[in-house]
Design an enzyme around this catalytic site. Structure first.
Site, PDB file in Angstrom:
ATOM      1  N   ASN A 158      13.634  -5.120  -0.578  1.00  0.00           N
ATOM      2  CA  ASN A 158      14.293  -6.223   0.229  1.00  0.00           C
ATOM      3  C   ASN A 158      15.633  -6.818  -0.368  1.00  0.00           C
ATOM      4  O   ASN A 158      16.279  -7.686   0.589  1.00  0.00           O
ATOM      5  CB  ASN A 158      13.292  -7.416   0.169  1.00  0.00           C
ATOM      6  CG  ASN A 158      12.023  -7.362   0.970  1.00  0.00           C
ATOM      7  OD1 ASN A 158      10.756  -7.874   0.636  1.00  0.00           O
ATOM      8  ND2 ASN A 158      12.136  -6.743   1.958  1.00  0.00           N
ATOM      9  N   TRP A 159      16.063  -6.136  -1.387  1.00  0.00           N
ATOM     10  CA  TRP A 159      17.330  -6.703  -1.867  1.00  0.00           C
ATOM     11  C   TRP A 159      18.559  -6.361  -0.776  1.00  0.00           C
ATOM     12  O   TRP A 159      19.697  -7.042  -0.788  1.00  0.00           O
ATOM     13  CB  TRP A 159      17.775  -5.903  -3.117  1.00  0.00           C
ATOM     14  CG  TRP A 159      16.839  -6.596  -4.346  1.00  0.00           C
ATOM     15  CD1 TRP A 159      15.781  -6.028  -4.997  1.00  0.00           C
ATOM     16  CD2 TRP A 159      16.885  -7.700  -4.988  1.00  0.00           C
ATOM     17  NE1 TRP A 159      15.101  -6.567  -5.862  1.00  0.00           N
ATOM     18  CE2 TRP A 159      15.928  -7.955  -6.137  1.00  0.00           C
ATOM     19  CE3 TRP A 159      17.744  -8.830  -4.808  1.00  0.00           C
ATOM     20  CZ2 TRP A 159      15.565  -9.013  -6.869  1.00  0.00           C
ATOM     21  CZ3 TRP A 159      17.414  -9.899  -5.603  1.00  0.00           C
ATOM     22  CH2 TRP A 159      16.572 -10.049  -6.621  1.00  0.00           C
TER      23      TRP A 159
ATOM     24  N   GLU B 158      -9.989  -0.669   2.686  1.00  0.00           N
ATOM     25  CA  GLU B 158      -9.840  -0.668   4.028  1.00  0.00           C
ATOM     26  C   GLU B 158      -8.755  -1.464   4.489  1.00  0.00           C
ATOM     27  O   GLU B 158      -8.369  -2.545   4.002  1.00  0.00           O
ATOM     28  CB  GLU B 158     -11.239  -1.369   4.696  1.00  0.00           C
ATOM     29  CG  GLU B 158     -12.449  -0.907   4.338  1.00  0.00           C
ATOM     30  CD  GLU B 158     -12.671   0.504   5.105  1.00  0.00           C
ATOM     31  OE1 GLU B 158     -12.307   0.609   6.194  1.00  0.00           O
ATOM     32  OE2 GLU B 158     -13.288   1.261   4.279  1.00  0.00           O
TER      33      GLU B 158
ATOM     34  N   ASP C 136       4.182 -10.241   6.353  1.00  0.00           N
ATOM     35  CA  ASP C 136       5.019  -9.999   7.284  1.00  0.00           C
ATOM     36  C   ASP C 136       5.506 -10.535   8.607  1.00  0.00           C
ATOM     37  O   ASP C 136       4.409 -10.997   9.119  1.00  0.00           O
ATOM     38  CB  ASP C 136       4.837  -8.182   7.510  1.00  0.00           C
ATOM     39  CG  ASP C 136       5.935  -7.677   8.224  1.00  0.00           C
ATOM     40  OD1 ASP C 136       7.303  -8.085   8.066  1.00  0.00           O
ATOM     41  OD2 ASP C 136       5.764  -6.491   8.946  1.00  0.00           O
TER      42      ASP C 136
ATOM     43  N   SER D 197       4.132  -0.020   3.471  1.00  0.00           N
ATOM     44  CA  SER D 197       5.187  -0.227   2.788  1.00  0.00           C
ATOM     45  C   SER D 197       5.508  -0.363   1.281  1.00  0.00           C
ATOM     46  O   SER D 197       5.871  -1.551   0.869  1.00  0.00           O
ATOM     47  CB  SER D 197       5.714  -1.880   3.293  1.00  0.00           C
ATOM     48  OG  SER D 197       5.849  -1.576   4.794  1.00  0.00           O
TER      49      SER D 197
ATOM     50  N   ARG E 121      16.393 -16.829  10.459  1.00  0.00           N
ATOM     51  CA  ARG E 121      15.365 -16.218   9.854  1.00  0.00           C
ATOM     52  C   ARG E 121      14.805 -17.066   8.592  1.00  0.00           C
ATOM     53  O   ARG E 121      13.910 -16.910   8.333  1.00  0.00           O
ATOM     54  CB  ARG E 121      15.875 -14.816   9.200  1.00  0.00           C
ATOM     55  CG  ARG E 121      16.186 -13.782  10.462  1.00  0.00           C
ATOM     56  CD  ARG E 121      16.752 -12.531   9.972  1.00  0.00           C
ATOM     57  NE  ARG E 121      15.987 -11.952   9.014  1.00  0.00           N
ATOM     58  CZ  ARG E 121      14.958 -11.114   9.130  1.00  0.00           C
ATOM     59  NH1 ARG E 121      14.651 -10.810  10.579  1.00  0.00           N
ATOM     60  NH2 ARG E 121      14.205 -10.471   8.198  1.00  0.00           N
TER      61      ARG E 121
ATOM     62  N   ARG F  43      -2.453  -6.562   7.025  1.00  0.00           N
ATOM     63  CA  ARG F  43      -1.114  -6.691   7.243  1.00  0.00           C
ATOM     64  C   ARG F  43      -1.006  -7.230   8.683  1.00  0.00           C
ATOM     65  O   ARG F  43      -1.135  -6.722   9.860  1.00  0.00           O
ATOM     66  CB  ARG F  43      -0.391  -5.540   7.488  1.00  0.00           C
ATOM     67  CG  ARG F  43       1.012  -5.259   7.684  1.00  0.00           C
ATOM     68  CD  ARG F  43       2.055  -4.369   7.511  1.00  0.00           C
ATOM     69  NE  ARG F  43       3.447  -4.598   7.516  1.00  0.00           N
ATOM     70  CZ  ARG F  43       4.515  -3.979   7.035  1.00  0.00           C
ATOM     71  NH1 ARG F  43       4.181  -2.751   6.276  1.00  0.00           N
ATOM     72  NH2 ARG F  43       5.588  -4.323   7.165  1.00  0.00           N
TER      73      ARG F  43
ATOM     74  N   GLY G   6      10.849 -13.129  10.079  1.00  0.00           N
ATOM     75  CA  GLY G   6      12.220 -13.157  10.759  1.00  0.00           C
ATOM     76  C   GLY G   6      11.869 -12.865  12.019  1.00  0.00           C
ATOM     77  O   GLY G   6      12.427 -13.648  12.761  1.00  0.00           O
ATOM     78  N   ARG G   7      10.692 -12.298  12.496  1.00  0.00           N
ATOM     79  CA  ARG G   7      10.455 -12.302  14.188  1.00  0.00           C
ATOM     80  C   ARG G   7      10.150 -13.391  14.562  1.00  0.00           C
ATOM     81  O   ARG G   7      10.487 -13.916  15.666  1.00  0.00           O
ATOM     82  CB  ARG G   7       9.548 -11.160  14.281  1.00  0.00           C
ATOM     83  CG  ARG G   7      10.300  -9.892  14.324  1.00  0.00           C
ATOM     84  CD  ARG G   7       9.332  -8.469  14.332  1.00  0.00           C
ATOM     85  NE  ARG G   7       8.533  -8.450  13.177  1.00  0.00           N
ATOM     86  CZ  ARG G   7       7.702  -7.562  12.868  1.00  0.00           C
ATOM     87  NH1 ARG G   7       6.755  -7.159  13.728  1.00  0.00           N
ATOM     88  NH2 ARG G   7       7.442  -7.270  11.560  1.00  0.00           N
TER      89      ARG G   7
ATOM     90  N   SER H   9       9.639  -7.351  -1.742  1.00  0.00           N
ATOM     91  CA  SER H   9       9.759  -6.048  -2.434  1.00  0.00           C
ATOM     92  C   SER H   9      11.028  -5.355  -3.240  1.00  0.00           C
ATOM     93  O   SER H   9      12.188  -6.204  -2.901  1.00  0.00           O
ATOM     94  CB  SER H   9       9.393  -5.042  -1.158  1.00  0.00           C
ATOM     95  OG  SER H   9      10.558  -4.894  -0.389  1.00  0.00           O
TER      96      SER H   9
END
EC number: 2.5.1.-
Length: 238
Positions: A67-68, A205, A19, A194, A32, A186, A22-23, A64
């Protein structure tokens, strides 16, 4: 969990939610799509580090079912990158890496399906680490699929309802036959899973990190594993 060559405890199965692409791009004033391309480059060093450590399974959340809903141009760019990654998957022949794609394939383009089938076929006999690439994957969808598979067995008379337990459900999942998930990582600063590996996360964990995925390095993986080693896993005991 297993021991590495130096006697350290390492996770048998690691999952990573890739993840922050884009940021990463936005902070640099880039499209992006450039973030996704940089994120794709971060995958190979992590695979190689897991191989060095002796990890048995690595699950990577690439795309995912949700994400579509992103802009079509971004989805197309991600799919093109996935094609490139699958096409180059044979580079792991020497490392004995088996590639598996987990997720609902029904919505994927025919040419992408061909790349998936080719990559899985070419690597099927490898006995080293398994890399699960999650494409059009959703944890709830996986559980619904498992329920359908078990229902078909009941319908066929090969399974009785009273025989259905955790073992039977696990055998109907995409990750059947692989080690239990020990560690989920993550990056990006978000603190949620997510819809990823919902069943498998039962006793995993979680390590959440503030670094964005394109900047994630083997050193960050090592730091997450070190955090994992400091945890006391009781599995419901004392």
């Amino acid at each position: 969990m297993q021991q590495s060559n130096d006697g350290e405890q390492i996770p048998s199965h690691i999952a990573i939610i890739m993840d922050g692409n884009g940021r990463w791009a936005k902070r640099r004033g880039l499209p992006r799509t450039m973030g996704h391309r940089q994120g794709a480059k971060a995958v190979e060093p992590i695979i190689r580090r897991c191989l060095e450590l002796g990890v048995s399974s690595l699950s990577l959340y690439a795309f995912s079912t949700e994400n579509w809903s992103r802009p079509a141009s971004e989805v197309d760019a991600i799919m093109s990158l996935l094609r490139e990654m699958l096409h180059s998957a044979d580079q792991y022949r020497r490392e004995n890496v088996r590639l598996r794609v987990i997720g609902d394939r029904s919505a994927l383009a025919p040419d992408l399906l061909r790349e998936i089938e080719s990559a899985e076929r070419e690597s099927a006999g490898r006995t080293g680490m398994t890399v699960n690439m999650a494409i059009n994957y959703g944890g709830r969808e996986e559980l619904a699929r498992a329920a359908r598979l078990l229902a078909e067995q009941v319908k066929d008379g090969t399974l009785f309802p009273e025989e259905i337990g955790e073992k039977q459900v696990a055998a109907a999942l995409y990750t059947a036959g692989q080690p239990e998930l020990d560690l989920l990582i993550r990056p990006s600063g978000e603190k949620r899973i997510s819809n990823f590996l919902l069943w498998q996360c039962a006793y995993a964990e979680f390590v959440f990190m503030d670094i964005l995925w394109p900047d994630f390095t083997p050193a960050d993986l090592d730091a997450a594993i070190e955090e994992y080693r400091r945890r006391h896993r009781r599995f419901g005991g004392i």
